[in-house]
Design a protein around this motif. Structure first.
Motif, PDB file in Angstrom:
ATOM      1  N   PRO B 227       0.825  -1.208   0.000  1.00 42.66           N
ATOM      2  CA  PRO B 227       0.000   0.000   0.000  1.00 42.66           C
ATOM      3  C   PRO B 227       0.860   1.260   0.000  1.00 42.66           C
ATOM      4  CG  PRO B 227       0.100  -0.957   2.192  1.00 42.66           C
ATOM      5  CD  PRO B 227       0.817  -1.910   1.283  1.00 42.66           C
ATOM      6  N   ARG B 228       0.308   2.282  -0.573  1.00 40.95           N
ATOM      7  CA  ARG B 228       1.068   3.532  -0.666  1.00 40.95           C
ATOM      8  C   ARG B 228       0.721   4.452   0.492  1.00 40.95           C
ATOM      9  NH1 ARG B 228       0.252   4.096  -7.177  1.00 40.95           N
ATOM     10  NH2 ARG B 228       1.285   2.126  -7.652  1.00 40.95           N
ATOM     11  N   GLY B 229       1.674   5.310   0.835  1.00 41.07           N
ATOM     12  CA  GLY B 229       1.447   6.239   1.938  1.00 41.07           C
ATOM     13  C   GLY B 229       2.464   7.349   1.861  1.00 41.07           C
ATOM     14  N   GLU B 230       2.757   7.967   2.993  1.00 39.22           N
ATOM     15  CA  GLU B 230       3.681   9.102   3.004  1.00 39.22           C
ATOM     16  C   GLU B 230       5.068   8.702   2.481  1.00 39.22           C
ATOM     17  OE1 GLU B 230       3.019  12.302   3.380  1.00 39.22           O
ATOM     18  OE2 GLU B 230       0.941  11.608   3.511  1.00 39.22           O
ATOM     19  N   GLU B 231       5.448   7.431   2.746  1.00 44.99           N
ATOM     20  CA  GLU B 231       6.790   7.053   2.270  1.00 44.99           C
ATOM     21  C   GLU B 231       6.864   7.033   0.745  1.00 44.99           C
ATOM     22  OE1 GLU B 231       4.601   3.596   3.720  1.00 44.99           O
ATOM     23  OE2 GLU B 231       4.697   5.644   4.436  1.00 44.99           O
ATOM     24  N   THR B 232       5.702   6.724   0.116  1.00 46.46           N
ATOM     25  CA  THR B 232       5.679   6.709  -1.356  1.00 46.46           C
ATOM     26  C   THR B 232       6.105   8.071  -1.904  1.00 46.46           C
ATOM     27  OG1 THR B 232       3.798   5.224  -1.172  1.00 46.46           O
ATOM     28  CG2 THR B 232       4.222   6.168  -3.332  1.00 46.46           C
ATOM     29  N   LYS B 233       5.684   9.123  -1.185  1.00 44.40           N
ATOM     30  CA  LYS B 233       5.964  10.470  -1.688  1.00 44.40           C
ATOM     31  C   LYS B 233       7.448  10.839  -1.528  1.00 44.40           C
ATOM     32  CE  LYS B 233       1.233  11.837  -0.823  1.00 44.40           C
ATOM     33  NZ  LYS B 233       0.301  12.404   0.124  1.00 44.40           N
ATOM     34  N   LEU B 234       8.209  10.002  -0.790  1.00 46.29           N
ATOM     35  CA  LEU B 234       9.651  10.228  -0.657  1.00 46.29           C
ATOM     36  C   LEU B 234      10.448   9.348  -1.616  1.00 46.29           C
ATOM     37  CD1 LEU B 234       9.746  10.268   3.247  1.00 46.29           C
ATOM     38  CD2 LEU B 234       9.791  12.234   1.710  1.00 46.29           C
ATOM     39  N   ASP B 235       9.742   8.408  -2.233  1.00 46.47           N
ATOM     40  CA  ASP B 235      10.391   7.439  -3.120  1.00 46.47           C
ATOM     41  C   ASP B 235      10.924   8.142  -4.377  1.00 46.47           C
ATOM     42  OD1 ASP B 235      11.050   5.381  -4.847  1.00 46.47           O
ATOM     43  OD2 ASP B 235       9.349   4.121  -4.234  1.00 46.47           O
ATOM     44  N   PRO B 236      12.233   7.984  -4.694  1.00 42.08           N
ATOM     45  CA  PRO B 236      12.776   8.625  -5.910  1.00 42.08           C
ATOM     46  C   PRO B 236      12.033   8.186  -7.167  1.00 42.08           C
ATOM     47  CG  PRO B 236      14.550   7.752  -4.544  1.00 42.08           C
ATOM     48  CD  PRO B 236      13.267   7.281  -3.917  1.00 42.08           C
ATOM     49  N   ALA B 237      11.548   6.929  -7.170  1.00 42.77           N
ATOM     50  CA  ALA B 237      10.827   6.449  -8.356  1.00 42.77           C
ATOM     51  C   ALA B 237       9.548   7.250  -8.575  1.00 42.77           C
ATOM     52  CB  ALA B 237      10.487   4.966  -8.198  1.00 42.77           C
ATOM     53  N   TYR B 238       8.900   7.647  -7.457  1.00 44.52           N
ATOM     54  CA  TYR B 238       7.693   8.468  -7.538  1.00 44.52           C
ATOM     55  C   TYR B 238       8.032   9.825  -8.158  1.00 44.52           C
ATOM     56  CZ  TYR B 238       4.071  11.656  -5.663  1.00 44.52           C
ATOM     57  OH  TYR B 238       3.111  12.607  -5.515  1.00 44.52           O
ATOM     58  N   HIS B 239       9.128  10.422  -7.685  1.00 38.11           N
ATOM     59  CA  HIS B 239       9.526  11.732  -8.216  1.00 38.11           C
ATOM     60  C   HIS B 239       9.912  11.651  -9.678  1.00 38.11           C
ATOM     61  CE1 HIS B 239       9.212  13.979  -4.508  1.00 38.11           C
ATOM     62  NE2 HIS B 239       9.646  12.881  -3.891  1.00 38.11           N
ATOM     63  N   ALA B 240      10.581  10.544 -10.039  1.00 36.36           N
ATOM     64  CA  ALA B 240      10.968  10.377 -11.438  1.00 36.36           C
ATOM     65  C   ALA B 240       9.723  10.286 -12.324  1.00 36.36           C
ATOM     66  CB  ALA B 240      11.811   9.108 -11.584  1.00 36.36           C
ATOM     67  N   LEU B 241       8.715   9.572 -11.827  1.00 33.06           N
ATOM     68  CA  LEU B 241       7.484   9.421 -12.608  1.00 33.06           C
ATOM     69  C   LEU B 241       6.758  10.767 -12.749  1.00 33.06           C
ATOM     70  CD1 LEU B 241       5.349   7.716 -14.053  1.00 33.06           C
ATOM     71  CD2 LEU B 241       4.315   7.240 -11.825  1.00 33.06           C
ATOM     72  N   VAL B 242       6.673  11.500 -11.626  1.00 42.75           N
ATOM     73  CA  VAL B 242       6.023  12.810 -11.670  1.00 42.75           C
ATOM     74  C   VAL B 242       6.732  13.714 -12.674  1.00 42.75           C
ATOM     75  CG1 VAL B 242       5.602  14.923 -10.344  1.00 42.75           C
ATOM     76  CG2 VAL B 242       5.038  12.696  -9.350  1.00 42.75           C
ATOM     77  N   ALA B 243       8.076  13.676 -12.653  1.00 39.46           N
ATOM     78  CA  ALA B 243       8.848  14.512 -13.577  1.00 39.46           C
ATOM     79  C   ALA B 243       8.596  14.084 -15.022  1.00 39.46           C
ATOM     80  CB  ALA B 243      10.338  14.410 -13.249  1.00 39.46           C
ATOM     81  N   GLN B 244       8.520  12.771 -15.234  1.00 47.00           N
ATOM     82  CA  GLN B 244       8.260  12.253 -16.575  1.00 47.00           C
ATOM     83  C   GLN B 244       6.884  12.701 -17.073  1.00 47.00           C
ATOM     84  OE1 GLN B 244      10.310  10.498 -18.740  1.00 47.00           O
ATOM     85  NE2 GLN B 244       8.607  10.910 -20.143  1.00 47.00           N
ATOM     86  N   LEU B 245       5.883  12.614 -16.179  1.00 45.26           N
ATOM     87  CA  LEU B 245       4.526  13.013 -16.556  1.00 45.26           C
ATOM     88  C   LEU B 245       4.500  14.497 -16.937  1.00 45.26           C
ATOM     89  CD1 LEU B 245       2.455  11.147 -13.797  1.00 45.26           C
ATOM     90  CD2 LEU B 245       2.576  10.578 -16.230  1.00 45.26           C
ATOM     91  N   ARG B 246       5.243  15.305 -16.166  1.00 50.50           N
ATOM     92  CA  ARG B 246       5.295  16.735 -16.489  1.00 50.50           C
ATOM     93  C   ARG B 246       5.889  16.966 -17.876  1.00 50.50           C
ATOM     94  NH1 ARG B 246       3.654  19.493 -12.343  1.00 50.50           N
ATOM     95  NH2 ARG B 246       4.317  18.913 -10.240  1.00 50.50           N
ATOM     96  N   ARG B 247       6.980  16.214 -18.167  1.00 53.55           N
ATOM     97  CA  ARG B 247       7.604  16.366 -19.489  1.00 53.55           C
ATOM     98  C   ARG B 247       6.629  15.961 -20.590  1.00 53.55           C
ATOM     99  NH1 ARG B 247      12.227  14.682 -16.875  1.00 53.55           N
ATOM    100  NH2 ARG B 247      11.971  12.490 -17.422  1.00 53.55           N
ATOM    101  N   ASP B 248       5.887  14.874 -20.329  1.00 58.28           N
ATOM    102  CA  ASP B 248       4.912  14.400 -21.323  1.00 58.28           C
ATOM    103  C   ASP B 248       3.857  15.458 -21.613  1.00 58.28           C
ATOM    104  OD1 ASP B 248       6.129  11.987 -21.501  1.00 58.28           O
ATOM    105  OD2 ASP B 248       4.785  10.956 -20.110  1.00 58.28           O
ATOM    106  N   LEU B 249       3.487  16.185 -20.548  1.00 57.99           N
ATOM    107  CA  LEU B 249       2.374  17.122 -20.687  1.00 57.99           C
ATOM    108  C   LEU B 249       2.792  18.436 -21.331  1.00 57.99           C
ATOM    109  CD1 LEU B 249       0.497  16.577 -17.329  1.00 57.99           C
ATOM    110  CD2 LEU B 249      -0.337  16.086 -19.629  1.00 57.99           C
ATOM    111  N   ARG B 250       4.119  18.701 -21.282  1.00 53.52           N
ATOM    112  CA  ARG B 250       4.585  19.967 -21.850  1.00 53.52           C
ATOM    113  C   ARG B 250       4.352  19.959 -23.350  1.00 53.52           C
ATOM    114  NH1 ARG B 250       9.247  21.655 -18.494  1.00 53.52           N
ATOM    115  NH2 ARG B 250       7.475  21.776 -17.087  1.00 53.52           N
ATOM    116  N   THR B 251       3.683  20.972 -23.851  1.00 55.45           N
ATOM    117  CA  THR B 251       3.393  20.990 -25.289  1.00 55.45           C
ATOM    118  C   THR B 251       4.651  21.334 -26.052  1.00 55.45           C
ATOM    119  OG1 THR B 251       2.521  23.164 -24.817  1.00 55.45           O
ATOM    120  CG2 THR B 251       0.930  21.452 -25.387  1.00 55.45           C
ATOM    121  N   PRO B 252       4.818  20.735 -27.233  1.00 61.53           N
ATOM    122  CA  PRO B 252       6.060  20.940 -27.983  1.00 61.53           C
ATOM    123  C   PRO B 252       6.204  22.383 -28.481  1.00 61.53           C
ATOM    124  CG  PRO B 252       4.470  19.688 -29.268  1.00 61.53           C
ATOM    125  CD  PRO B 252       3.900  19.819 -27.898  1.00 61.53           C
ATOM    126  N   ALA B 253       7.476  22.821 -28.617  1.00 62.60           N
ATOM    127  CA  ALA B 253       7.860  24.093 -29.236  1.00 62.60           C
ATOM    128  C   ALA B 253       7.151  25.298 -28.632  1.00 62.60           C
ATOM    129  CB  ALA B 253       7.630  24.041 -30.753  1.00 62.60           C
TER     130      ALA B 253
END
Lengths: 255, 257
Positions: B227-253
């Motif tokens: 189960p996920r909880g506060e520790e999930t929010k400290l997980d580097p994998a979580y941050h990497a995913l959030v960063a990836q999602l942000r990059r995906d959402l950024r519109t090109p050019a």
């Protein structure tokens, strides 16, 4: 609670001042009875017709017409408003005729109603109905049109039948606006009832007034006028109680 | 328990509608298969068609083409829907609101009350059964809306930005409770959100959608432990995913939003 109590005191005081002024005008200032009967004479006239039972016959007749007119006017107003909001095409057709009927002064139509529906109870109820219908109709249209589109989504998701949708969602949601119309309609209904009785028939508070004034029984006239005031108050109280029951969920909003 | 591998099967579903100046594409063809019990987040900017997709799945709107199959064996109400606003009936108490779907499908009052009370307890509103919606806070009303959506036990729960109107702290709490409810009920959940953090924190898979025209850009598997909880929010994998999602959402050019 204490607010309600102090309001009651205010009302009583205002009424007492009014009665005192009335007594002052008839007693010490000596206005003749045919212009303004004293409170006591008026009271006596009222007690007399109450004891003979005449009062209840007239009051009952007027009240019955008002209640019937109100109920029928409400049902028709709500029903036609609902049909029009459900079928916008129909609304385009009905809008013109309804505006004409709405702007026509119903009081002016009263003689016509007598010609069409006779001297009896029917023409009176038709007049009251025509006065109640429009305010309720206008309120109901506003209420049905203001329905939150998300409520429509909800009824679609739940697969509600038309009847469930109307009874459970659309009617209660429109109730505040319907009540605004109903309150206007109730005042109109009393005016219509008395007016219709002035014009024809041999019973009702309106008839009692014309009878009293034609026979120069001013105390009786005053008694009849007082009873219409009481009737108006009763209607107001009844509607307020109904409103508190039906619209308690609206919370503090209260006029 | 045998789980359906194709609880929701979406194949080439698209939506266009006619506006004054021609047809507008709300959603380009989308295909995805969702397993029973999966938690899917759909994230994207305004106008990416994420709410449209949810409405198509729920049957509130009709697709212009493609097909949506729900493996729900002919249930009358296959989906529960939680809107952005609670959409409670203001004249009904909380328990009457939660019981409303049962009342309107002919379930007896006693049975309905029992189910409604259990759900009210599950969403943490015990003691507020007789309250009117206006007497509750925004977060509590949304809890009631979730209980109502679950009341006739639909296998699928669709949520359209359900927590966007509540404050952040409440939102964090509601997210954790949603995970708890999901784990105890085993529902298939699709949740639309603006927030990449919320999307990553909750889901098994995140669908990333972009706007104008609305389309599904990519789908990420979320490998974070349950189960996920506060520790999930400290997980580097979580941050990497959030960063990836942000990059995906950024519109090109540098295209303006």
């Amino acid at each position: 609670m204490s607010g309600r109590f102090s309001a009651a005191i205010d009302y009583t005081l205002a009424l007492a001042v009014l009665l005192f002024a009335w007594w002052l005008a008839t007693g010490p200032m000596g206005l003749p009875t045919y212009l303004l009967p004293s409170p006591l004479r008026t009271w006596n006239a009222l007690v007399t017709i109450a004891l003979t039972g005449e009062l209840w016959r007239h009051l009952g007749f007027t009240l019955q017409n008002i209640v019937l007119g109100l109920i029928l006017g409400c049902i028709a107003g709500i029903a036609i408003a609902y049909v029009m909001t459900r079928f916008p095409k129909l609304a385009v057709w009905l809008d013109g005729p309804l505006v004409i009927l709405q702007t026509a002064p119903k009081i002016a139509l009263a003689p016509l109603f007598i010609v069409w529906f006779g001297f009896g109870v029917l023409s009176k109820i038709v007049l009251i109905f025509s006065l109640v219908f429009f305010p309720v109709f206008v309120g109901a249209v506003a209420g049905f049109r203001a329905l939150d589109p998300k409520m429509k989504d909800l009824s679609k998701l739940l697969g509600l039948s038309s009847i469930q949708r109307f009874r459970q969602i659309e009617l209660p949601a429109a109730m505040p606006e319907i009540f605004v119309g109903l309150k206007i309609g109730a005042v109109q209904a009393l005016v219509g009832a008395v007016l219709a009785e002035w014009m024809s028939g041999k019973v009702g508070l309106g008839y009692l007034m014309t009878f009293a004034s034609a026979t120069y029984k001013t105390p009786l006239l005053f008694a009849a006028v007082l009873m219409t005031v009481v009737l108006g108050l009763l209607l107001h109280v009844a509607l307020t109680i109904l409103e508190r029951r039906l619209l308690s969920w609206k919370g503090a909003a209260r006029g | 328990m045998s789980q359906s591998e194709r609880m929701i099967d979406i194949a080439g579903v698209h939506k266009t509608f006619v506006a004054d100046h021609g047809t507008v594409t709300a959603l380009e063809p989308v295909s995805i298969t969702i397993k029973e019990g999966e938690f899917i987040s759909i994230v994207g900017p305004s106008g990416c068609g994420k709410s449209t997709l949810l409405r198509l799945i729920s049957g509130l709107d009709q697709a212009s083409g493609g097909s949506i199959k729900l493996d729900v064996s002919g249930r009358k109400r296959p989906v529960g829907f939680v809107f952005q606003e609670p959409v409670l009936l203001p004249w009904k108490t909380i328990i009457d609101n939660v019981r409303f779907p049962l009342d309107t499908s002919g379930i007896s009052r006693g049975q309905g009350d029992k189910t409604a009370l259990d759900l009210i307890k599950m969403v943490g509103l015990a003691g507020f059964e007789k309250a009117l919606p206006r007497q509750l806070s925004g977060g509590m009303r949304q809890r009631a809306a979730i209980a109502r959506a679950l009341s006739d036990d639909p296998p699928i729960l669709l949520m359209d930005e359900p927590f966007s109107a509540v404050d952040l702290l409440t939102r964090d709490n509601l997210n954790d409770e949603l995970l708890r409810i999901w784990q105890s009920t085993g529902k298939t959940i699709l949740l639309v959100t603006h927030s990449v953090e919320e999307a990553a924190y909750l889901a098994d898979r995140v669908m990333v959608m972009t706007a104008r025209p609305g389309k599904l850009k990519c789908v990420h598997n979320v490998e974070l432990l349950r189960p996920r909880g506060e520790e999930t929010k400290l997980d580097p994998a979580y941050h990497a995913l959030v960063a990836q999602l942000r990059r995906d959402l950024r519109t090109p050019a540098g295209e303006a939003h």
